[in-house]
Scaffold this active site. Structure first.
Site, short mmCIF file in Angstrom:
data_model
loop_
_atom_site.label_atom_id
_atom_site.label_comp_id
_atom_site.label_asym_id
_atom_site.label_seq_id
_atom_site.Cartn_x
_atom_site.Cartn_y
_atom_site.Cartn_z
N GLU A 37 2.27 -9.41 1.05
CA GLU A 37 1.99 -10.26 -0.11
C GLU A 37 1.09 -11.42 0.31
OE1 GLU A 37 4.57 -12.94 -3.32
OE2 GLU A 37 5.43 -12.40 -1.38
N HIS A 38 1.50 -12.14 1.35
CA HIS A 38 0.71 -13.24 1.91
C HIS A 38 0.33 -12.90 3.34
CE1 HIS A 38 3.65 -15.17 -0.94
NE2 HIS A 38 2.52 -15.61 -1.44
#
Length: 433
Positions: free
Chosen positions: A328-329
């Site tokens: 996601e990040h």
């Protein structure tokens, strides 16, 4: 303690285990419950919404309390600090400026023989935003969901969020909603909130698109109503993967790992590094920063179960593992992040360099923090203006242009056994002759 591993075979197995962490063994039982809630709200409207709010959220509301009143909205401004209000407004400006750059433009092309082709973008009529409650308040999530809808010129934006103690909603959430242009706010959460947005009730309007993350019941509800309405994604627990070399500061890396782990016990925090010393120093720094952490219990659980440090042979190997995980990040805490990003193919958001922690993007850099999780970055992207837009094709043919393609259409329609398709062209062409 944050574990350190070095064996390549173990790395892939561990990354896969972490990626699969949101697969709930009780999902079938929970899905049956969600189906029951959806059908009840579809049939009984507000009555079912109030019933399930009492059952699941332990808040007994009357019909007049479903919608947040103007008095509560006004009062919320008096309950937030001046610094917080200024921060919300700064974040709003940054987020809006970024998303205005992403608005797709309608276009028309005039070709030979007066053939006109194009694409026309229009917003949905109504958008529904789900903002989770629970452990902490999320005014930033309000901004990230509502501002792209406003930029897309959605005429009606409504928000649902579960009521807290004494039926209250966090004032920062209410202020953020007003700053972002939300017109209606309802104190309802869980699957019943998704059902109300999807089907409409006497009080809560039916919408066209539902965005926002929540627990597994919210995710299952969004999954089941998809098709009746559009949805943004099925977001799971938060995750960060950091690629770091010897130039990274271990204290900073540790803080960034904990910034994800503190979200909830299912959050994932992973470090891939080429430097063994950095790995050990980060491990120590994480333990030290946990000592007085206000959310220590949940954060420790996340670190213990879904935290990981991997020592890799090269930054290219780290990029390969990252692409397989599709975080996601993704933070690139390396000397030359622009060189390394050339090897990155799958990530929700990428943060470059030593002065760009994920928190910058989470709050106010501008790009959306509603991102694909659990490997979905292999095929999905962040929430954006496009989530609230749909496009229609524009096609216009002249008589001359239709004459030129009539034979090809006839051949294709005949091959597919659709004679009226061919006839609809043939009759026009023969009439012209």
């Amino acid at each position: 303690m944050l574990r350190i591993i070095t064996q390549q075979a173990d790395v892939r197995a561990e990354l896969q285990r972490i990626c699969d962490r949101t697969h709930d063994e009780q999902v079938h039982h929970k899905e049956a419950t969600v189906r029951e809630v959806l059908q009840a709200v579809k049939r009984q409207g507000d009555k079912a919404v109030l019933h399930y709010t009492a059952e699941f959220d332990h808040q007994t509301l009357n019909l007049g309390e479903l919608r947040v009143s103007g008095f509560e909205l006004d009062t919320a401004y008096q309950q937030v600090s001046k610094d917080l209000l200024e921060a919300i407004r700064l974040a709003s400006r940054q987020i809006e400026a970024f998303h205005r750059q992403r608005v797709p433009k309608s276009w028309v092309h005039f070709g030979d023989d007066d053939v006109v082709l194009g694409k026309r973008y229009t917003p949905v009529d109504r958008a529904g935003l789900y903002v989770p409650g629970g452990r902490v308040a999320y005014p930033s999530t309000v901004l990230m969901n509502a501002i792209p809808a406003r930029v897309a010129n959605v005429p009606r934006v409504v928000m649902v969020t579960p009521p807290g103690a004494h039926k209250a909603i966090n004032p920062a959430v209410l202020v953020a909603a007003q700053e972002a242009g939300v017109q209606e706010i309802y104190r309802v959460g869980g699957a019943q909130a998704i059902a109300a947005l999807a089907y409409g009730t006497e009080t809560i309007p039916k919408v066209n698109v539902i965005t926002g993350s929540g627990n597994i019941y919210v995710n299952l509800a969004k999954k089941l109503v998809y098709g009746t309405v559009g949805i943004d994604s099925l977001a799971g627990s938060s995750e960060v993967l950091i690629i770091a070399d010897e130039t990274a500061n271990p204290v900073h890396v540790a803080a960034d790992l904990l910034a994800q782990a503190e979200h909830d016990p299912m959050a994932a925090a992973i470090l891939l590094t080429t430097d063994t010393s950095l790995a050990k120093n980060v491990q120590v720094a994480v333990e030290r920063q946990l000592i007085d952490h206000p959310r220590r219990i949940d954060t420790e659980k996340a670190i213990a179960h879904y935290g990981l440090i991997v020592v890799v042979e090269s930054l290219e190997a780290a990029a390969q593992f990252s692409n397989e995980f599709a975080p996601e990040h993704l933070e690139l805490e390396v000397e030359d992040p622009w060189a390394l990003i050339q090897h990155i193919r799958h990530a929700g958001a990428i943060f470059l360099g030593h002065s760009t922690p994920e928190a910058v993007g989470y709050y106010l850099a501008g790009p959306n923090h509603t991102l694909p999780t659990s490997g979905a970055a292999h095929y999905a992207s962040a929430l954006g203006v496009e989530t609230f837009l749909k496009h229609s094709s524009i096609i216009q043919y002249s008589e001359t242009a239709l004459q030129k393609v009539a034979g090809a259409i006839d051949a294709l329609a005949t091959a597919e056994g659709l004679p009226s398709h061919a006839d609809s062209v043939r009759r026009r062409v023969q009439q012209d002759e």
